[in-house]
Design an enzyme around this catalytic site. Structure first.
Site, short mmCIF file in Angstrom:
data_model
loop_
_atom_site.label_atom_id
_atom_site.label_comp_id
_atom_site.label_asym_id
_atom_site.label_seq_id
_atom_site.Cartn_x
_atom_site.Cartn_y
_atom_site.Cartn_z
N GLU A 34 22.11 42.08 12.10
CA GLU A 34 23.29 42.10 11.23
C GLU A 34 22.83 42.43 9.82
O GLU A 34 21.65 42.62 9.56
CB GLU A 34 24.03 40.76 11.27
CG GLU A 34 23.18 39.57 10.88
CD GLU A 34 23.87 38.22 11.12
OE1 GLU A 34 25.12 38.16 11.07
OE2 GLU A 34 23.16 37.23 11.34
N ARG A 75 34.88 27.37 12.38
CA ARG A 75 33.44 27.64 12.36
C ARG A 75 32.69 26.53 11.64
O ARG A 75 31.59 26.16 12.05
CB ARG A 75 33.15 28.99 11.73
CG ARG A 75 31.65 29.33 11.84
CD ARG A 75 31.35 30.75 11.44
NE ARG A 75 31.73 30.98 10.05
CZ ARG A 75 31.72 32.18 9.48
NH1 ARG A 75 31.36 33.25 10.18
NH2 ARG A 75 32.06 32.33 8.22
N LEU A 85 25.33 35.67 12.97
CA LEU A 85 26.46 34.84 12.60
C LEU A 85 27.71 35.30 13.35
O LEU A 85 27.95 36.50 13.49
CB LEU A 85 26.72 34.94 11.09
CG LEU A 85 27.81 33.98 10.62
CD1 LEU A 85 27.29 32.56 10.61
CD2 LEU A 85 28.31 34.37 9.24
N ARG A 89 13.83 10.79 0.48
CA ARG A 89 13.33 11.92 1.27
C ARG A 89 12.60 11.49 2.54
O ARG A 89 11.65 10.73 2.49
CB ARG A 89 12.40 12.79 0.41
CG ARG A 89 11.97 14.08 1.11
CD ARG A 89 11.17 14.97 0.19
NE ARG A 89 10.85 16.23 0.83
CZ ARG A 89 9.81 16.40 1.65
NH1 ARG A 89 9.00 15.39 1.89
NH2 ARG A 89 9.58 17.58 2.20
N LYS A 118 25.91 28.45 10.31
CA LYS A 118 26.00 28.99 8.95
C LYS A 118 25.37 28.02 7.96
O LYS A 118 26.06 27.35 7.19
CB LYS A 118 27.47 29.29 8.61
CG LYS A 118 27.65 30.28 7.47
CD LYS A 118 29.08 30.75 7.38
CE LYS A 118 29.36 31.54 6.12
NZ LYS A 118 28.74 32.87 6.08
#
Lengths: 284, 284
Positions: free
Chosen positions: A179, A51, A204, A99, A147
């Site tokens: 979820e 994953r 997920l 940045r 994730k």
């Protein structure tokens, strides 16, 4: 004092730092995995690696550390911190650069961070008692299948549930449960069928979800992967959640409504037991 | 080597670090502001402080540093790094604590980080040429009005636009433009009316947006705050974006369609000029 891992070095936790220019810190440009440890061994490490690689691929992020090396780091931390039971957290970011919304040059090294948490997982008071859930409108972004560390909303949802006396939140989008705040959500219908949301960009793709559904099918339990409403959940005979750290964890109340008997049910209990047994056998 | 600010100390940029347990790093539990510097002075600092306090309030985050102290830190960095023209970035997180979705104890000190970037803002080649925009489906979370560091999607959207030869992305939700990747979006109709999305949870409440709309009203330009479609944008005589670092920046192309004459238009140019003049006067 824990030993943690930061970019190739094992250091004391109070010296474990990343640059303020790290894109994980500035842009949440970062993904993670949490692997459970039982008996000092890793649970479904291969699943977490798979994953992680998918998350990296979806974000065009490159990590020049192999799965074998990741395994070595995990094992070293388990040994060093004497983890018999607990968690290993691993986070990868696109690295540090001045940045800019645009990605940094491709040769910018990814940041890799790992740390352990000692935690009782097998003998869980929450699993024994069963969780009280409050529902919260799901306001997360459209790629919950990746994730990422964009976890502010799940954190807020969990706090909202706690403020009402709950243990966790289930998220609802367009009237349908997606979820839990950091777990997948399930109900059991009175005909014994287990229902859990089908895989999409909105949830997920739980490593534990996959393994638990496999257990369920081995046990000849019927599984339907489809969305369900809160009303359906309240009418269910059982409900539960799955996650890498919570395994299978029963739910006994949703928005103040008692689910089934109000005690952890037989389906969740059986799945928890079988999942733990199988995973301990396969742990590395 | 820049001097940056981290939690009460001014340090060299390569020593500027935060704990890996910082919730900004682990949960994107963090908000930020970017203030422009012209002539060595801060543009609309009060506006940025007001919005920062609102972001903190919305997330129940506490920063025990006053606006006056923040101003001192900004000014010290401007002086130390000799910033005549550029940006000051300021980020606040809920602080460092062992990883848990639940908030840490309330007395956990917030993390405060500031750094500068030298950047030509007045003499912008992009503003002179005009931006090419590609539209991207807006997949961000439901609270875009809070200026959090959950910036992965805007970063991905910007990269998608760049991969097609564009300069930036405009985000579209349910067929209506929300805003740019890091700026608010505007079109000018052929009757001279300026149209920009009305404030809601779906867009950032731009500090520059507010000031530019005030300039427009002073100039007797008609302003409509309402959603608009991409089709309406393509039919517009002008388009532009506003942001703290880009001021007013013309758009000359959207998804390959030339806007108006294909050159920066008079409304955007006038607003850019007046905005800059007014802001330089009021800078502190």
């Amino acid at each position: 004092m824990r030993t943690v891992y930061v970019n190739g070095e094992f250091v004391a936790e109070d010296e474990a730092k990343v640059s303020i220019f790290d894109r994980g810190f500035l842009f949440a440009d970062s993904v993670y995995e949490v692997t459970s440890v039982l008996d000092g061994k890793l649970i479904d490490f291969a699943g977490h690696c798979r994953r992680l690689r998918r998350s990296l691929r979806e974000l065009q992020m490159t990590l020049r550390v192999s799965d074998e090396e990741l395994l070595d780091i995990h094992r070293h931390l388990v040994e060093k911190n004497e983890i018999e039971e607990g968690l290993i957290y691993m986070q990868v970011t696109r690295g540090a650069a001045d940045r800019d919304f645009a990605f940094p040059p491709e040769d910018t090294p990814a940041t890799l961070v790992l740390f352990t948490q000692i935690k009782g997982l097998l003998d869980s008071p929450l699993a024994a008692r069963g969780q009280k859930i409050f529902t919260v409108e799901d306001q997360r972004w459209g790629r919950c299948d990746i994730k990422t560390v964009q976890l502010l909303f799940p954190s807020l949802a969990k706090m909202e549930s706690k403020s009402k006396g709950g243990d966790d939140a289930w998220l609802v989008r367009d009237g349908l449960v997606t979820e839990g705040s950091s777990n997948n959500a399930y109900i059991v219908l009175d005909n014994g069928t287990i229902v859990t949301r089908d895989l999409s960009n909105l949830i997920l793709h739980g490593i534990t979800r996959r393994a638990v559904l496999e257990c369920a099918r081995h046990l000849q339990m019927k599984v339907e992967e489809r969305p369900f409403t809160i009303e359906e959940a309240k009418d269910a005979v059982e409900a539960f959640s799955t996650s890498a750290s919570g395994f299978v964890c029963p739910v006994i109340e949703i928005d103040g409504t008692t689910i089934g008997s109000g005690e952890p049910g037989p389906v969740a209990s059986k799945l928890r037991e079988v999942y733990i047994t199988e995973m301990r056998k396969a742990a590395i």
